[in-house]
Design an enzyme around this catalytic site. Structure first.
Site, PDB file in Angstrom:
ATOM      1  N   SER A 115      38.224  34.961  38.209  1.00 28.02           N
ATOM      2  CA  SER A 115      39.455  34.418  38.796  1.00 28.02           C
ATOM      3  C   SER A 115      40.283  33.674  37.763  1.00 28.02           C
ATOM      4  O   SER A 115      39.735  33.072  36.821  1.00 28.02           O
ATOM      5  CB  SER A 115      39.060  33.459  39.916  1.00 28.02           C
ATOM      6  OG  SER A 115      40.166  32.696  40.317  1.00 28.02           O
ATOM      7  N   TYR A 139      35.368  25.849  42.907  1.00 28.28           N
ATOM      8  CA  TYR A 139      35.427  27.312  42.977  1.00 28.28           C
ATOM      9  C   TYR A 139      35.640  27.896  41.577  1.00 28.28           C
ATOM     10  O   TYR A 139      34.878  28.758  41.120  1.00 28.28           O
ATOM     11  CB  TYR A 139      36.554  27.743  43.932  1.00 28.28           C
ATOM     12  CG  TYR A 139      36.925  29.203  43.806  1.00 28.28           C
ATOM     13  CD1 TYR A 139      36.022  30.203  44.138  1.00 28.28           C
ATOM     14  CD2 TYR A 139      38.196  29.584  43.351  1.00 28.28           C
ATOM     15  CE1 TYR A 139      36.367  31.544  44.017  1.00 28.28           C
ATOM     16  CE2 TYR A 139      38.546  30.920  43.226  1.00 28.28           C
ATOM     17  CZ  TYR A 139      37.623  31.895  43.556  1.00 28.28           C
ATOM     18  OH  TYR A 139      37.963  33.221  43.423  1.00 28.28           O
ATOM     19  N   LYS A 143      33.141  30.283  39.016  1.00 24.24           N
ATOM     20  CA  LYS A 143      33.522  31.574  38.410  1.00 24.24           C
ATOM     21  C   LYS A 143      33.337  31.527  36.885  1.00 24.24           C
ATOM     22  O   LYS A 143      32.880  32.490  36.273  1.00 24.24           O
ATOM     23  CB  LYS A 143      34.970  31.917  38.761  1.00 24.24           C
ATOM     24  CG  LYS A 143      35.176  32.267  40.216  1.00 24.24           C
ATOM     25  CD  LYS A 143      34.547  33.617  40.565  1.00 24.24           C
ATOM     26  CE  LYS A 143      34.796  34.016  41.997  1.00 24.24           C
ATOM     27  NZ  LYS A 143      34.130  35.256  42.388  1.00 24.24           N
TER      28      LYS A 143
HETATM   29  N1  LIG Z   1      41.722  37.434  47.048  1.00 22.79           N
HETATM   30  C1  LIG Z   1      42.133  36.943  45.879  1.00 22.79           C
HETATM   31  O1  LIG Z   1      43.360  36.736  45.654  1.00 22.79           O
HETATM   32  C2  LIG Z   1      41.132  36.664  44.787  1.00 22.79           C
HETATM   33  C3  LIG Z   1      41.592  36.081  43.576  1.00 22.79           C
HETATM   34  C4  LIG Z   1      40.661  35.855  42.550  1.00 22.79           C
HETATM   35  C5  LIG Z   1      39.336  36.207  42.724  1.00 22.79           C
HETATM   36  N2  LIG Z   1      38.911  36.737  43.913  1.00 22.79           N
HETATM   37  C6  LIG Z   1      37.489  37.067  44.070  1.00 22.79           C
HETATM   38  O2  LIG Z   1      37.362  38.391  44.579  1.00 22.79           O
HETATM   39  C7  LIG Z   1      36.189  38.497  45.388  1.00 22.79           C
HETATM   40  C8  LIG Z   1      36.564  39.121  46.713  1.00 22.79           C
HETATM   41  O3  LIG Z   1      37.547  38.311  47.354  1.00 22.79           O
HETATM   42  P1  LIG Z   1      38.102  38.640  48.813  1.00 22.79           P
HETATM   43  O4  LIG Z   1      39.470  38.065  48.902  1.00 22.79           O
HETATM   44  O5  LIG Z   1      37.854  40.059  49.126  1.00 22.79           O
HETATM   45  O6  LIG Z   1      37.141  37.705  49.693  1.00 22.79           O
HETATM   46  P2  LIG Z   1      36.323  38.048  51.021  1.00 22.79           P
HETATM   47  O7  LIG Z   1      35.850  36.727  51.549  1.00 22.79           O
HETATM   48  O8  LIG Z   1      37.142  38.903  51.925  1.00 22.79           O
HETATM   49  O9  LIG Z   1      35.103  38.889  50.454  1.00 22.79           O
HETATM   50  C9  LIG Z   1      33.903  38.313  49.970  1.00 22.79           C
HETATM   51  C10 LIG Z   1      32.749  39.069  50.569  1.00 22.79           C
HETATM   52  O10 LIG Z   1      31.511  38.512  50.080  1.00 22.79           O
HETATM   53  C11 LIG Z   1      30.592  38.440  51.169  1.00 22.79           C
HETATM   54  N3  LIG Z   1      29.579  37.418  50.881  1.00 22.79           N
HETATM   55  C12 LIG Z   1      29.747  36.069  50.804  1.00 22.79           C
HETATM   56  N4  LIG Z   1      28.570  35.462  50.530  1.00 22.79           N
HETATM   57  C13 LIG Z   1      27.645  36.443  50.410  1.00 22.79           C
HETATM   58  C14 LIG Z   1      26.237  36.462  50.137  1.00 22.79           C
HETATM   59  N5  LIG Z   1      25.538  35.333  49.947  1.00 22.79           N
HETATM   60  N6  LIG Z   1      25.597  37.656  50.101  1.00 22.79           N
HETATM   61  C15 LIG Z   1      26.285  38.822  50.317  1.00 22.79           C
HETATM   62  N7  LIG Z   1      27.593  38.860  50.592  1.00 22.79           N
HETATM   63  C16 LIG Z   1      28.269  37.695  50.640  1.00 22.79           C
HETATM   64  C17 LIG Z   1      31.457  38.102  52.385  1.00 22.79           C
HETATM   65  O11 LIG Z   1      30.856  38.388  53.627  1.00 22.79           O
HETATM   66  C18 LIG Z   1      32.709  38.948  52.100  1.00 22.79           C
HETATM   67  O12 LIG Z   1      32.601  40.234  52.690  1.00 22.79           O
HETATM   68  C19 LIG Z   1      35.614  37.091  45.499  1.00 22.79           C
HETATM   69  O13 LIG Z   1      34.552  36.969  44.569  1.00 22.79           O
HETATM   70  C20 LIG Z   1      36.784  36.202  45.090  1.00 22.79           C
HETATM   71  O14 LIG Z   1      36.349  34.987  44.535  1.00 22.79           O
HETATM   72  C21 LIG Z   1      39.777  36.965  44.953  1.00 22.79           C
END
Ligand SMILES: NC(=O)c1ccc[n+]([C@@H]2O[C@H](COP(=O)([O-])OP(=O)(O)OC[C@H]3O[C@@H](n4cnc5c(N)ncnc54)[C@H](O)[C@@H]3O)[C@@H](O)[C@H]2O)c1
Length: 317
Positions: A115, A139, A143
């Site tokens: 991130s 957070y 990362k």
């Molecule tokens: N959405 C953004 O703008 C953004 C920006 C930077 C980084 N990210 C990173 O991208 C990734 C996906 O983000 P997203 O927006 O799809 O979030 P999201 O919450 O929709 O997806 C995360 C998934 O991880 C699963 N999860 C959480 N804990 C878990 C565990 N202990 N075991 C197994 N599964 C688990 C959740 O059920 C979920 O399906 C994350 O790592 C997030 O930090 C997202």
């Protein structure tokens, strides 16, 4: 190639699953569905509803796998301030467990969802991968710790890895089964919140006196489909013993008011907003330098803010 998608029922992971399948990859999913949705898992994939914190679930998920795309984790900045131990446990310990099980299973390829939060308040914009990393919340700190763990793993165990530092991911993907889109609860991302804004519950604009052209914060948005394209290019470019870090954004910034204007245009009505005080810890401008991903991966994001807004809007229907 058989890819394990951790977090494969979440917003970005579920889109990755669909696009990978459409390109002929074989897929397994590991997700505990704590913030994801089991109904996104398509037929024909191996879906293990389990946790990064359970070695048995991880070992089962890694059977027959060649590479891992690791999206699973907790990703709400505010929640991470309230529950830093949970973030340490799920994000850092969960990723440690994944790396150890990959080693036991002989899986050596990894693409990780890092991130822009690893950089914190930038000294220079656009932000390069070589910029100082000073996360301003737990957070972002988790990362960064995972990125450092992966670098050590590439050296000590010769894995081939890439960390992709996303800026703001937005938009939706229309699969054969319908739209895959953000279904976060609570939703903290600007575009869906702007599109859901009503007179009774207007979207808040945090700070209107920032040193930007219209006084509102400027952020870099990348369409989820472009983002997954970069993941596939990163996966196909992995080199043993190397851990590469790439910023993923559009390389352009949009102010909150510009996003609101794009949403007003897409909906055909003026979006109600509520000017509110600045939030502590929000930098004025965050824009990615994406030249490394462009030159080393041959990646070019092609979808602008208008498609991010119109696709999100279409996904609501
Ligand atoms: N959405 C953004 O703008 C953004 C920006 C930077 C980084 N990210 C990173 O991208 C990734 C996906 O983000 P997203 O927006 O799809 O979030 P999201 O919450 O929709 O997806 C995360 C998934 O991880 C699963 N999860 C959480 N804990 C878990 C565990 N202990 N075991 C197994 N599964 C688990 C959740 O059920 C979920 O399906 C994350 O790592 C997030 O930090 C997202």
């Amino acid at each position: 190639m058989h890819v394990l998608v951790t977090g494969g029922t979440g917003y970005i992971g579920s889109t990755a699953v669909e696009i990978l399948l459409s390109q002929g990859y074989q897929i397994s999913i590991l997700d505990d569905c704590s913030t994801g949705h089991a109904d996104t898992a398509p037929a024909g994939v191996t879906f293990i509803q389990g946790s990064l914190l359970n070695g048995g679930d991880l070992a089962q998920a890694l059977v027959g796998v060649d590479a891992v795309m690791h999206f699973a984790g907790k990703s709400l900045v505010g929640e991470s301030v309230e529950k830093p131990v949970m973030y340490q446990q799920v994000n850092v310990q969960g990723s440690r467990n994944l790396l150890d099980e990959m080693h036991k299973s002989g899986v050596t390829k990894l693409v990780f969802s890092s991130s822009a939060a690893t950089y914190g308040e930038p000294e220079h914009v656009p932000i390069l991968e070589s910029a100082p990393t000073k996360p301003t919340n737990p957070y972002g700190a988790t990362k960064l710790e995972i990125d450092q763990m992966i670098t050590a793993e590439a050296t000590s165990r010769d894995i081939a890895a890439a960390s992709l530092r996303y800026f703001n991911v937005a938009g939706a993907y229309k699969s054969d089964r319908g739209w895959l889109a953000e279904r976060h609860n609570p939703e903290t991302h600007l575009i869906p919140n702007v599109l859901r804004s009503t007179k009774e519950n207007p979207v808040k604009i945090f700070g209107t006196d920032w040193p930007t052209s219209d006084g509102t914060c400027v952020r870099d948005y990348v369409h989820v489909v472009d983002l997954i394209d970069a993941h596939i290019k990163a996966l196909e470019s992995l080199q043993p013993g190397k851990h590469e870090i790439y910023n993923l954004g559009s390389g352009d910034g949009y102010s909150v008011r510009q996003v609101v204007t794009a949403a007003s245009k897409a909906t055909g009505h003026e979006i109600p907003t509520l000017d509110s005080p600045r939030r502590a810890g929000d930098p004025a401008v965050l824009i990615a330098d994406i030249n490394k991903a462009k030159s080393k991966l041959g990646w070019i994001p092609t979808r602008g803010i208008e498609s991010m807004v119109t696709d999100t809007l279409a996904s609501f229907n």
